[in-house]
Design a protein around this motif. Sequence first.
Motif, PDB file in Angstrom:
ATOM      1  N   ALA A   1       0.837  -0.988   0.033  1.00 37.11           N
ATOM      2  CA  ALA A   1      -0.109  -0.016   0.040  1.00 37.11           C
ATOM      3  C   ALA A   1       0.808   1.409   0.133  1.00 37.11           C
ATOM      4  O   ALA A   1       1.977   1.164   0.471  1.00 37.11           O
ATOM      5  CB  ALA A   1      -0.938  -0.119   1.077  1.00 37.11           C
ATOM      6  N   MET A   2       0.576   2.288  -0.619  1.00 32.38           N
ATOM      7  CA  MET A   2       1.047   3.353  -0.782  1.00 32.38           C
ATOM      8  C   MET A   2       1.285   4.175   0.542  1.00 32.38           C
ATOM      9  O   MET A   2       0.372   4.039   1.454  1.00 32.38           O
ATOM     10  CB  MET A   2       0.479   4.477  -1.485  1.00 32.38           C
ATOM     11  CG  MET A   2       0.996   5.794  -2.035  1.00 32.38           C
ATOM     12  SD  MET A   2       0.264   7.082  -2.727  1.00 32.38           S
ATOM     13  CE  MET A   2      -0.342   6.168  -4.379  1.00 32.38           C
ATOM     14  N   LEU A   3       2.369   4.704   0.983  1.00 29.21           N
ATOM     15  CA  LEU A   3       2.609   5.130   2.297  1.00 29.21           C
ATOM     16  C   LEU A   3       1.986   6.605   2.267  1.00 29.21           C
ATOM     17  O   LEU A   3       1.662   7.303   1.434  1.00 29.21           O
ATOM     18  CB  LEU A   3       4.328   5.478   2.394  1.00 29.21           C
ATOM     19  CG  LEU A   3       5.157   4.253   2.627  1.00 29.21           C
ATOM     20  CD1 LEU A   3       6.626   4.597   2.368  1.00 29.21           C
ATOM     21  CD2 LEU A   3       5.000   3.355   3.947  1.00 29.21           C
ATOM     22  N   PRO A   4       1.703   6.971   3.785  1.00 36.77           N
ATOM     23  CA  PRO A   4       0.738   8.230   3.880  1.00 36.77           C
ATOM     24  C   PRO A   4       1.486   9.525   3.170  1.00 36.77           C
ATOM     25  O   PRO A   4       0.931  10.484   2.686  1.00 36.77           O
ATOM     26  CB  PRO A   4       0.814   8.268   5.078  1.00 36.77           C
ATOM     27  CG  PRO A   4       1.006   7.114   5.961  1.00 36.77           C
ATOM     28  CD  PRO A   4       1.894   6.398   4.997  1.00 36.77           C
TER      29      PRO A   4
ATOM     30  N   PRO B   1      13.215  13.728  -0.221  1.00 39.31           N
ATOM     31  CA  PRO B   1      12.880  12.412   0.718  1.00 39.31           C
ATOM     32  C   PRO B   1      12.072  12.617   2.061  1.00 39.31           C
ATOM     33  O   PRO B   1      12.469  13.670   2.680  1.00 39.31           O
ATOM     34  CB  PRO B   1      14.317  11.721   1.065  1.00 39.31           C
ATOM     35  CG  PRO B   1      15.172  12.904   0.841  1.00 39.31           C
ATOM     36  CD  PRO B   1      14.559  13.741  -0.093  1.00 39.31           C
ATOM     37  N   VAL B   2      11.287  11.865   2.514  1.00 40.58           N
ATOM     38  CA  VAL B   2      10.671  11.989   3.830  1.00 40.58           C
ATOM     39  C   VAL B   2      10.885  10.620   4.722  1.00 40.58           C
ATOM     40  O   VAL B   2      10.756   9.706   4.078  1.00 40.58           O
ATOM     41  CB  VAL B   2       8.972  12.200   3.626  1.00 40.58           C
ATOM     42  CG1 VAL B   2       8.502  12.151   5.060  1.00 40.58           C
ATOM     43  CG2 VAL B   2       8.778  13.486   2.913  1.00 40.58           C
ATOM     44  N   PHE B   3      11.525  10.774   5.744  1.00 40.92           N
ATOM     45  CA  PHE B   3      12.011   9.849   6.662  1.00 40.92           C
ATOM     46  C   PHE B   3      10.862   9.609   7.663  1.00 40.92           C
ATOM     47  O   PHE B   3      10.743  10.423   8.714  1.00 40.92           O
ATOM     48  CB  PHE B   3      13.274   9.948   6.982  1.00 40.92           C
ATOM     49  CG  PHE B   3      14.563  10.241   6.021  1.00 40.92           C
ATOM     50  CD1 PHE B   3      14.921   9.266   5.170  1.00 40.92           C
ATOM     51  CD2 PHE B   3      14.892  11.543   5.487  1.00 40.92           C
ATOM     52  CE1 PHE B   3      15.829   9.084   4.259  1.00 40.92           C
ATOM     53  CE2 PHE B   3      15.617  11.500   4.491  1.00 40.92           C
ATOM     54  CZ  PHE B   3      16.203  10.424   3.840  1.00 40.92           C
ATOM     55  N   THR B   4      10.401   8.523   7.889  1.00 37.36           N
ATOM     56  CA  THR B   4       9.599   7.842   8.846  1.00 37.36           C
ATOM     57  C   THR B   4       9.847   6.630   9.352  1.00 37.36           C
ATOM     58  O   THR B   4      10.320   5.744   8.627  1.00 37.36           O
ATOM     59  CB  THR B   4       8.253   8.119   8.563  1.00 37.36           C
ATOM     60  OG1 THR B   4       7.816   7.242   7.561  1.00 37.36           O
ATOM     61  CG2 THR B   4       7.853   9.473   8.033  1.00 37.36           C
ATOM     62  N   LEU B   5       9.606   6.121  10.632  1.00 35.26           N
ATOM     63  CA  LEU B   5       9.830   5.068  11.064  1.00 35.26           C
ATOM     64  C   LEU B   5       8.857   3.961  10.436  1.00 35.26           C
ATOM     65  O   LEU B   5       9.290   2.769  10.189  1.00 35.26           O
ATOM     66  CB  LEU B   5       9.603   4.735  12.584  1.00 35.26           C
ATOM     67  CG  LEU B   5      10.719   5.601  13.636  1.00 35.26           C
ATOM     68  CD1 LEU B   5      10.221   5.326  14.966  1.00 35.26           C
ATOM     69  CD2 LEU B   5      12.111   4.742  13.364  1.00 35.26           C
TER      70      LEU B   5
ATOM     71  N   SER C   1       7.975  -0.878   7.266  1.00 40.52           N
ATOM     72  CA  SER C   1       7.230  -1.171   6.365  1.00 40.52           C
ATOM     73  C   SER C   1       7.574  -1.556   5.168  1.00 40.52           C
ATOM     74  O   SER C   1       7.306  -2.617   4.208  1.00 40.52           O
ATOM     75  CB  SER C   1       5.743  -0.234   6.353  1.00 40.52           C
ATOM     76  OG  SER C   1       5.336  -0.287   7.422  1.00 40.52           O
ATOM     77  N   VAL C   2       8.618  -0.705   4.607  1.00 43.37           N
ATOM     78  CA  VAL C   2       9.258  -0.699   3.254  1.00 43.37           C
ATOM     79  C   VAL C   2      10.544  -0.898   3.124  1.00 43.37           C
ATOM     80  O   VAL C   2      11.245  -1.785   2.390  1.00 43.37           O
ATOM     81  CB  VAL C   2       8.742   0.545   2.288  1.00 43.37           C
ATOM     82  CG1 VAL C   2       9.592   0.471   1.006  1.00 43.37           C
ATOM     83  CG2 VAL C   2       7.245   0.850   2.160  1.00 43.37           C
ATOM     84  N   ALA C   3      11.477  -0.302   3.714  1.00 45.44           N
ATOM     85  CA  ALA C   3      12.882  -0.206   3.740  1.00 45.44           C
ATOM     86  C   ALA C   3      13.417  -1.810   4.257  1.00 45.44           C
ATOM     87  O   ALA C   3      14.223  -2.291   3.344  1.00 45.44           O
ATOM     88  CB  ALA C   3      13.607   1.113   4.375  1.00 45.44           C
ATOM     89  N   LEU C   4      12.994  -1.975   5.478  1.00 45.04           N
ATOM     90  CA  LEU C   4      13.692  -3.217   5.833  1.00 45.04           C
ATOM     91  C   LEU C   4      13.072  -4.395   4.844  1.00 45.04           C
ATOM     92  O   LEU C   4      13.883  -5.491   4.626  1.00 45.04           O
ATOM     93  CB  LEU C   4      13.202  -3.708   7.382  1.00 45.04           C
ATOM     94  CG  LEU C   4      13.758  -4.783   8.188  1.00 45.04           C
ATOM     95  CD1 LEU C   4      15.381  -4.871   7.849  1.00 45.04           C
ATOM     96  CD2 LEU C   4      13.417  -4.807   9.488  1.00 45.04           C
TER      97      LEU C   4
ATOM     98  N   GLY D   1       0.603   0.261  11.697  1.00 47.52           N
ATOM     99  CA  GLY D   1       1.041   0.970  10.732  1.00 47.52           C
ATOM    100  C   GLY D   1       2.265   0.305   9.930  1.00 47.52           C
ATOM    101  O   GLY D   1       2.835   0.923   8.928  1.00 47.52           O
ATOM    102  N   ILE D   2       2.687  -0.806  10.268  1.00 46.87           N
ATOM    103  CA  ILE D   2       3.865  -1.322   9.755  1.00 46.87           C
ATOM    104  C   ILE D   2       3.540  -2.897   8.775  1.00 46.87           C
ATOM    105  O   ILE D   2       2.544  -3.663   9.269  1.00 46.87           O
ATOM    106  CB  ILE D   2       4.900  -2.171  10.899  1.00 46.87           C
ATOM    107  CG1 ILE D   2       5.299  -0.950  11.632  1.00 46.87           C
ATOM    108  CG2 ILE D   2       5.968  -2.947  10.088  1.00 46.87           C
ATOM    109  CD1 ILE D   2       6.100  -1.227  12.898  1.00 46.87           C
TER     110      ILE D   2
END
Length: 388
Positions: free
Chosen positions: A84-87, A207-211, A216-219, A367-368
């Motif tokens: 799903a697209m991130l907020p 870029p926008v960096f969020t936990l 949810s995506v990077a890891l 949210g993950i």
Amino acid sequence: MFRDISLSAMYMGLLAAFVGYAASFAIVLSGLIAMGADDQQAATGVFFATISMGICSIWLPAVTRIPAAVAWSTPGAAFLASTAMLPGGFGEAVGALICCAVMILLTGLIPALGKVVASIPKPIANGLLAGVLLKLCFAPALALGDIPLLVLPVLIAWLAGLVWHRLAAMPLAVAAFAVVLAFVVDVPAGSALSAPALFPEMILVAPVFTLQAIFSVALPLYLVTMAGQNIPGFAVLELNGYKVERSPLIRRTGGVSLLAAPFGSIPVNMSAITAAMMAGEDAGRDPDTRYTSAIVSGLAYIGLACAAGIVTSIAALAPAALITAVAGLALIPALVGSLTAAFGEPKNLEAPALTFLIAASGMSLFGISGAFWAVITGAVIWAVKRPR
């Protein structure tokens, strides 16, 4: 180096680049668009991903003198397409791409991190990969029900390719896709297809960096890239008798991925399929000269990067279901392989099964995304059930 180039190496290098690009460009496009990229941002992302493949495919073989084939992260792109697209939209996705590239670079700098990734049980890693790929592999069947007249020619060409040679399946499917579009799509005057530009507009995304984006995506993107691409890519080279120093190769692909990530590029990594093509006798009788085929593939990738604007314009004009159907066909062999490896140990099926089901479900918790929870759940069950 020039003395080592042979006609067979040139042929196999060009063929590997064509197969690698044609088999997966639709997956990369689908992943970028699913993350919220507009047409220009998607074109920029495809351009930099292809350029990154080209640079690494020239640099790594030239330094190591082995056919170190490089590709973009196809399973990673499939993961993005099914997520799903991130907020925060594409800016948050780019933040995740940067974080993923940093993880890959750190893995090359800190060998212990590579050992941690390699220690993930193979059934769990393959269960995650299969779950990530499953949703997109449904696309050909769904598109066949919605737009049968457009999808049938692509399916027939794909099947004909399978009968002829496994590596011909996707190039023939892409050729049929182009023919279908030629008959059903009206090209507006002034579009990129009627007046193609040499390079797409270069768009740097803030870029926008969020936990949430990291977990949810990077890891998950990092895990499927390492488990689904880098580790098999190294294995193919080693099976063909080449000595591989993994950390320097991971450092270089991670560094190039980090430079390209702010432009929306997915990571690049070692390739198994094209490595198998260029590490064998078809690329030359002398194993010590086969590295030149990988360099030729890198030059071809740099040339193919110029088609990024045209490719994304086609995606904008073509039915979305047709694009995802082509992407799904390209992933079927990877899905079959990952499912086979995930359930290869009859005494411990629950852990990979739950990993697969959670990753494929599309669920999220706190949210993950489910891909993260799939690995956690599978690893815990595997550790509990593992014979002591």
